[in-house]
Motif scaffolding. Structure first.
Motif, PDB file in Angstrom:
ATOM      1  N   ILE A 191       9.707  -2.906   5.472  1.00  0.00           N
ATOM      2  CA  ILE A 191       8.882  -3.624   4.496  1.00  0.00           C
ATOM      3  C   ILE A 191       8.408  -4.946   5.069  1.00  0.00           C
ATOM      4  CG2 ILE A 191       8.907  -4.764   2.232  1.00  0.00           C
ATOM      5  CD1 ILE A 191      10.860  -2.515   1.339  1.00  0.00           C
ATOM      6  N   TYR A 194       5.674  -4.122   7.782  1.00  0.00           N
ATOM      7  CA  TYR A 194       4.385  -3.611   7.308  1.00  0.00           C
ATOM      8  C   TYR A 194       3.680  -4.556   6.342  1.00  0.00           C
ATOM      9  CZ  TYR A 194       5.393   0.980   9.379  1.00  0.00           C
ATOM     10  OH  TYR A 194       5.649   2.007  10.254  1.00  0.00           O
ATOM     11  N   THR A 195       4.418  -5.450   5.694  1.00  0.00           N
ATOM     12  CA  THR A 195       3.785  -6.352   4.718  1.00  0.00           C
ATOM     13  C   THR A 195       3.691  -7.785   5.209  1.00  0.00           C
ATOM     14  OG1 THR A 195       5.831  -7.008   3.563  1.00  0.00           O
ATOM     15  CG2 THR A 195       4.763  -4.954   2.854  1.00  0.00           C
ATOM     16  N   SER A 273       9.559   1.904   1.399  1.00  0.00           N
ATOM     17  CA  SER A 273       9.411   1.494   2.800  1.00  0.00           C
ATOM     18  C   SER A 273       8.844   2.645   3.617  1.00  0.00           C
ATOM     19  CB  SER A 273      10.751   1.023   3.369  1.00  0.00           C
ATOM     20  OG  SER A 273      11.659   2.095   3.577  1.00  0.00           O
ATOM     21  N   LEU A 276       5.151   2.967   2.920  1.00  0.00           N
ATOM     22  CA  LEU A 276       4.371   1.995   3.694  1.00  0.00           C
ATOM     23  C   LEU A 276       4.085   2.531   5.092  1.00  0.00           C
ATOM     24  CD1 LEU A 276       6.122  -1.361   2.718  1.00  0.00           C
ATOM     25  CD2 LEU A 276       3.782  -0.693   2.134  1.00  0.00           C
ATOM     26  N   ALA A 280       0.435   3.353   6.574  1.00  0.00           N
ATOM     27  CA  ALA A 280       0.014   2.750   7.830  1.00  0.00           C
ATOM     28  C   ALA A 280      -0.512   3.809   8.790  1.00  0.00           C
ATOM     29  CB  ALA A 280       1.178   1.991   8.459  1.00  0.00           C
ATOM     30  N   GLY A 286      -2.283   6.653   0.362  1.00  0.00           N
ATOM     31  CA  GLY A 286      -1.887   5.780  -0.744  1.00  0.00           C
ATOM     32  C   GLY A 286      -2.412   6.221  -2.085  1.00  0.00           C
ATOM     33  N   ALA A 303       6.925  -4.103  -1.820  1.00  0.00           N
ATOM     34  CA  ALA A 303       6.260  -2.898  -1.329  1.00  0.00           C
ATOM     35  C   ALA A 303       5.370  -2.279  -2.398  1.00  0.00           C
ATOM     36  CB  ALA A 303       7.303  -1.884  -0.859  1.00  0.00           C
ATOM     37  N   ARG A 306       2.198  -4.202  -2.526  1.00  0.00           N
ATOM     38  CA  ARG A 306       1.332  -3.904  -1.390  1.00  0.00           C
ATOM     39  C   ARG A 306       0.663  -2.541  -1.540  1.00  0.00           C
ATOM     40  NH1 ARG A 306       0.450  -5.604   3.853  1.00  0.00           N
ATOM     41  NH2 ARG A 306       0.799  -7.625   2.847  1.00  0.00           N
ATOM     42  N   LEU A 307       1.385  -1.580  -2.093  1.00  0.00           N
ATOM     43  CA  LEU A 307       0.827  -0.238  -2.289  1.00  0.00           C
ATOM     44  C   LEU A 307      -0.111  -0.164  -3.484  1.00  0.00           C
ATOM     45  CD1 LEU A 307       4.100   1.768  -1.591  1.00  0.00           C
ATOM     46  CD2 LEU A 307       2.051   1.773  -0.143  1.00  0.00           C
TER      47      LEU A 307
END
Length: 356
Positions: A191, A194-195, A273, A276, A280, A286, A303, A306-307
């Motif tokens: 997490i 990726y974030t 996670s 993500l 990516a 998504g 997460a 972000r999603l």
């Protein structure tokens, strides 16, 4: 595995159907209710239409919970209060029907299966057990890559195949779950990677870490990000460097579900996670995701945001296994039933003036 299955699966993932979304929004406006009065159920129903390309959408039922097991070298730092032997015993319990996710999957009318993709030990043969170990656990992510790229690819493809097999067997919604002592540590590292979140922000107590253990865990995450120079890595490289074999398999499960155009309902911090990582690798994946619940782990909220997801339920759960996703499956089915079975104002049975 060669990576051909992974590459082909990513190539088949298409954007969700925006024309179907527009039809679904108009359909919702014609249902015999005040617009917005069913809250997120309405948005979930619309998203199901976009995923399937149909309005109203097919029922996301029956579901299938794929649970992926792995162990972790980072547990050498005692990032979890539980011994790694628990991974094995919980796997046996889950396959025998006694784990939380086993119960909740039955409640949801969903099938489930356990894939031993990275446990330290082989599990006993059984109807609900698939022994498919890529390795006997990962290396210590705080000292170098947890996996090779080849191992991560193999685990991803195990997850892809599990998803495609489930859909071929009749599943109409997928829920990735996991087992693995110490697996919230690589989840936090993924997490953060990726974030861009800090280790302190995304690392939680997992299955009961005390203050000292949480501090060790946070240090391990920070060391893993630094020693692997994750900012310089591609999506697969990040997953291999700081993820787990079950995280990789769950990411593949997400990708397989997206390629098959079925909804994928996420559980807790390990599942998000992994999602993500999947996004990516294939950003359009998504659009096929739902957040099953919002639990206590801090990285989960990071997460989910972000999603771009909205949790289906909020019960303070933090067990993992896929339990929150399994519990959310009937709610998602309810959202589809609203779209399919509710009367319309245009039917003439109820006027909009009467409803308001």
């Amino acid at each position: 595995m060669s990576g051909e299955l992974l590459e082909g699966t990513i190539g088949r993932i298409v954007p969700v159907d925006e024309d179907a979304r527009e039809r679904a929004l108009a359909w919702q406006d014609d249902l015999t209710k005040v617009p917005g009065s069913l809250g997120d159920l309405e948005a979930f129903g619309v998203q199901l239409c976009a995923i399937s390309g149909q309005c109203p959408p097919p029922l996301p039922s029956p579901g299938f919970v794929g649970v992926f097991e792995g162990d972790h070298g980072v547990q050498a730092h005692h990032v979890s209060p539980w011994p790694q032997e628990i991974t094995y015993s919980m796997g046996v319990n889950l396959a025998g029907g006694g784990a939380s996710v086993s119960v909740l999957a039955r409640h949801a009318g969903a099938d489930y299966r356990l894939y031993n993709v990275g446990g330290l030990k082989e599990l006993p043969e059984g109807e609900r057990i698939v022994n498919c170990r890529v390795a006997a656990g990962t290396a210590d992510l705080s000292r170098g890559p947890a996996m090779t790229r080849e191992q991560a690819t193999s685990a991803l493809e195990i997850g892809v195949r599990a998803a495609l097999d489930a859909v071929d067997g009749g599943a109409r919604a997928l829920a990735p779950g996991e087992l693995g002592i110490g697996n919230t540590t690589p989840a936090a590292a993924l997490i953060a990677a990726y974030t861009g979140g800090s280790p302190e922000t995304v690392t939680g107590r997992g299955a009961g870490a005390n203050d000292e253990m949480l501090a060790r865990k946070t240090r391990a995450v920070a060391q893993g990000l630094a020693v692997n120079d994750v900012a310089s890595l591609d999506a697969l490289g990040v997953l291999a460097a700081v993820g787990g074999l079950e995280h990789a398999a769950m990411a593949g499960f997400v990708l397989g579900g997206a390629a098959a155009r079925v909804p994928v309902v996420l559980d807790g911090v390990i599942a998000v996670s992994s999602a993500l990582a999947a996004v990516a690798l294939a950003p359009e994946a998504g659009g096929y995701l739902f957040a099953g619940h919002l639990g206590a782990e801090p990285g989960l909220a990071v997460a989910i945001e972000r999603l771009g997801l909205s949790p289906i339920i909020r019960l303070g759960m933090r067990l993992g296994e896929g339990s929150g996703a399994a519990l959310a499956l009937p709610v998602l089915t309810a959202a589809a039933r609203i779209m399919r079975e509710m009367s319309h104002f245009s039917d003439g049975r109820v006027s909009a003036e009467q409803e308001s």
